[in-house]
Design an enzyme around this catalytic site. Structure first.
Site, PDB file in Angstrom:
ATOM      1  N   CYS A 132       3.546  -5.386  -2.496  1.00 24.04           N
ATOM      2  CA  CYS A 132       3.288  -6.729  -3.012  1.00 24.04           C
ATOM      3  C   CYS A 132       4.604  -7.465  -3.249  1.00 24.04           C
ATOM      4  O   CYS A 132       5.478  -6.966  -3.954  1.00 24.04           O
ATOM      5  CB  CYS A 132       2.483  -6.655  -4.307  1.00 24.04           C
ATOM      6  SG  CYS A 132       2.040  -8.289  -4.885  1.00 24.04           S
ATOM      7  N   GLY A 246      -4.093 -12.391   9.316  1.00 18.80           N
ATOM      8  CA  GLY A 246      -4.615 -13.554  10.017  1.00 18.80           C
ATOM      9  C   GLY A 246      -5.867 -13.323  10.837  1.00 18.80           C
ATOM     10  O   GLY A 246      -6.225 -14.157  11.681  1.00 18.80           O
ATOM     11  N   GLY A 267      -8.585 -10.821   5.593  1.00 14.04           N
ATOM     12  CA  GLY A 267      -8.065 -11.255   4.298  1.00 14.04           C
ATOM     13  C   GLY A 267      -8.375 -12.698   3.970  1.00 14.04           C
ATOM     14  O   GLY A 267      -9.497 -13.048   3.570  1.00 14.04           O
TER      15      GLY A 267
HETATM   16  C1  LIG Z   1      -4.878 -14.417  -2.805  1.00 15.71           C
HETATM   17  C2  LIG Z   1      -4.403 -13.104  -2.253  1.00 15.71           C
HETATM   18  C3  LIG Z   1      -4.341 -11.981  -3.091  1.00 15.71           C
HETATM   19  C4  LIG Z   1      -3.901 -10.752  -2.590  1.00 15.71           C
HETATM   20  N1  LIG Z   1      -3.868  -9.672  -3.421  1.00 15.71           N
HETATM   21  C5  LIG Z   1      -3.532  -8.443  -2.921  1.00 15.71           C
HETATM   22  C6  LIG Z   1      -3.601  -7.284  -3.738  1.00 15.71           C
HETATM   23  O1  LIG Z   1      -4.002  -7.320  -4.909  1.00 15.71           O
HETATM   24  N2  LIG Z   1      -3.220  -6.097  -3.188  1.00 15.71           N
HETATM   25  C7  LIG Z   1      -2.805  -5.977  -1.883  1.00 15.71           C
HETATM   26  O2  LIG Z   1      -2.496  -4.866  -1.443  1.00 15.71           O
HETATM   27  N3  LIG Z   1      -2.763  -7.081  -1.079  1.00 15.71           N
HETATM   28  C8  LIG Z   1      -3.103  -8.289  -1.570  1.00 15.71           C
HETATM   29  N4  LIG Z   1      -3.085  -9.393  -0.746  1.00 15.71           N
HETATM   30  C9  LIG Z   1      -2.638  -9.232   0.663  1.00 15.71           C
HETATM   31  C10 LIG Z   1      -3.832  -9.086   1.621  1.00 15.71           C
HETATM   32  O3  LIG Z   1      -4.573  -7.916   1.338  1.00 15.71           O
HETATM   33  C11 LIG Z   1      -3.358  -9.065   3.098  1.00 15.71           C
HETATM   34  O4  LIG Z   1      -2.502  -7.950   3.282  1.00 15.71           O
HETATM   35  C12 LIG Z   1      -2.609 -10.330   3.503  1.00 15.71           C
HETATM   36  O5  LIG Z   1      -3.182 -11.480   2.907  1.00 15.71           O
HETATM   37  C13 LIG Z   1      -2.554 -10.534   5.014  1.00 15.71           C
HETATM   38  O6  LIG Z   1      -3.832 -10.673   5.587  1.00 15.71           O
HETATM   39  P1  LIG Z   1      -4.517 -12.116   5.901  1.00 15.71           P
HETATM   40  O7  LIG Z   1      -3.514 -12.910   6.660  1.00 15.71           O
HETATM   41  O8  LIG Z   1      -5.740 -11.788   6.670  1.00 15.71           O
HETATM   42  O9  LIG Z   1      -4.807 -12.717   4.570  1.00 15.71           O
HETATM   43  C14 LIG Z   1      -3.511 -10.639  -1.228  1.00 15.71           C
HETATM   44  C15 LIG Z   1      -3.586 -11.764  -0.401  1.00 15.71           C
HETATM   45  C16 LIG Z   1      -4.032 -12.979  -0.884  1.00 15.71           C
HETATM   46  C17 LIG Z   1      -4.104 -14.156   0.058  1.00 15.71           C
END
Ligand SMILES: Cc1cc2nc3c(=O)[nH]c(=O)nc-3n(C[C@H](O)[C@H](O)[C@H](O)COP(=O)(O)O)c2cc1C
Length: 307
Positions: A132, A246, A267
């Site tokens: 994170c 994405g 996500g």
């Molecule tokens: C609002 C938000 C909160 C997130 N919280 C976490 C989290 O608590 N733990 C974690 O491992 N990843 C967290 N992520 C990361 C997502 O799990 C993911 O790895 C990242 O958003 C990339 O994927 P995406 O482009 O499909 O969103 C978060 C992402 C977003 C947008």
């Protein structure tokens, strides 16, 4: 005949390769009104820490011209309340329950896992949030240095026999060496990627748009980066990879699987279309049927590269 969508992520058997990503699907109950969660390959819960956390100061979300920035900072209910109030709800669905955990130190990581291990409830795997970008201590540090990533993973390997998935950050020079370190230390799989470090500024007020100044970029804007990271990892290790970044359609899933992912996580798209992941599962099945692909698992790592 319907296509076989089952995949294996090491010891973790999934009915299909479509999971929902940590932090974008709450604890599952928030999305249950929109569709039957049993259609999913798995649910990855919001990151859980030992104590409850309030997270970062607001604003915690900013839209940019390409991608969304967040700085939630691992706000969560803490492991006790998670076991008592959140985990029971997920038991009713026939989908894998993957609990995402984090800690400020190896000891805290260990304590969270130990507490979860004591629970009698079903947990199918753990995802270790080494990545994170929004927390001051720990967070990304665990997957920025291969020695630290190795040490923490070895410690956690001793606590559980359940599958361990290490979630990696793209904010490093060499993600492959981190993947190698966690594989050597006993991780069953890696997931990649977490968000990319980013920043948004309001030129009129000359202030950052996020309370924590910098945050994590996600959404379709990061998909090409995520594909490249999956490819780098694929060339470096033999353990399975879960692709994240994405994904918003079945075509995206196919791309990640061809590059080397055994499964994927949806996500940011969950915020745009709440039943997006369910639609992706249906579309994927339809596509495989139309194309005569009898087992989706056969697509994994089939990228054609001429050297
Ligand atoms: C609002 C938000 C909160 C997130 N919280 C976490 C989290 O608590 N733990 C974690 O491992 N990843 C967290 N992520 C990361 C997502 O799990 C993911 O790895 C990242 O958003 C990339 O994927 P995406 O482009 O499909 O969103 C978060 C992402 C977003 C947008």
């Amino acid at each position: 005949m319907s296509a076989d969508l089952q995949v294996a992520v090491g010891p973790l058997a999934l009915k299909n390769p479509v999971l929902v990503a940590s932090g974008t699907f709450g604890y599952g109950e928030e999305f249950a009104p929109y569709f039957d969660l049993s259609i999913l390959g798995g649910v990855v819960t919001k990151t859980i820490t030992l104590e409850p956390r309030a997270g970062n100061p607001p604003p915690r979300i900013a839209e940019t011209t390409a991608g969304m920035l967040n700085s939630i900072g691992l706000a969560n209910v803490g492991v006790e309340a998670f076991i008592r109030d959140k985990l029971p709800f997920l038991q009713q669905f026939s989908t894998a329950i993957i609990v995402n955990v984090a800690g400020r130190s190896a000891e805290e990581f260990q304590a969270v896992l130990r507490r979860l291990e004591e629970s009698e409830l079903r947990i199918d795997a753990y995802e270790l949030n080494y990545s994170c970008p929004n927390v001051k201590e720990g967070g990304m540090a665990f997957s920025a240095n291969p020695h630290v990533a190795h040490a923490v993973t070895s410690t956690l390997r001793k606590v559980t026999t359940r599958p361990l998935i290490a979630k990696l950050t793209p904010n490093v020079t060499n993600i492959a060496e981190i993947a190698r370190a966690v594989a050597e230390a006993g991780a069953d799989a890696v997931s990649a990627i977490n968000t990319l470090l980013g920043m948004a500024v309001d030129y009129r007020t000359r202030r950052p748009k996020l309370g924590s100044i910098v945050g994590g970029l996600s959404g379709p804007a990061i998909k090409p980066v995520a594909l490249a990271k999956v490819w780098e990892i694929k060339k470096a290790v033999d353990i399975p990879i879960i692709g994240i970044g994405g994904i918003q359609s079945y075509e995206d899933v196919l791309e990640f699987m061809i590059v080397g992912a055994s499964a994927v996580q949806v996500g940011t798209a969950n915020f745009v279309v709440p039943d997006c992941a369910a639609r992706i599962v249906r579309d994927l099945e339809k596509y495989c049927d139309q194309e005569g692909i009898s087992r989706v698992a056969d697509l994994i790592g089939t990228l054609q590269v001429s050297t």
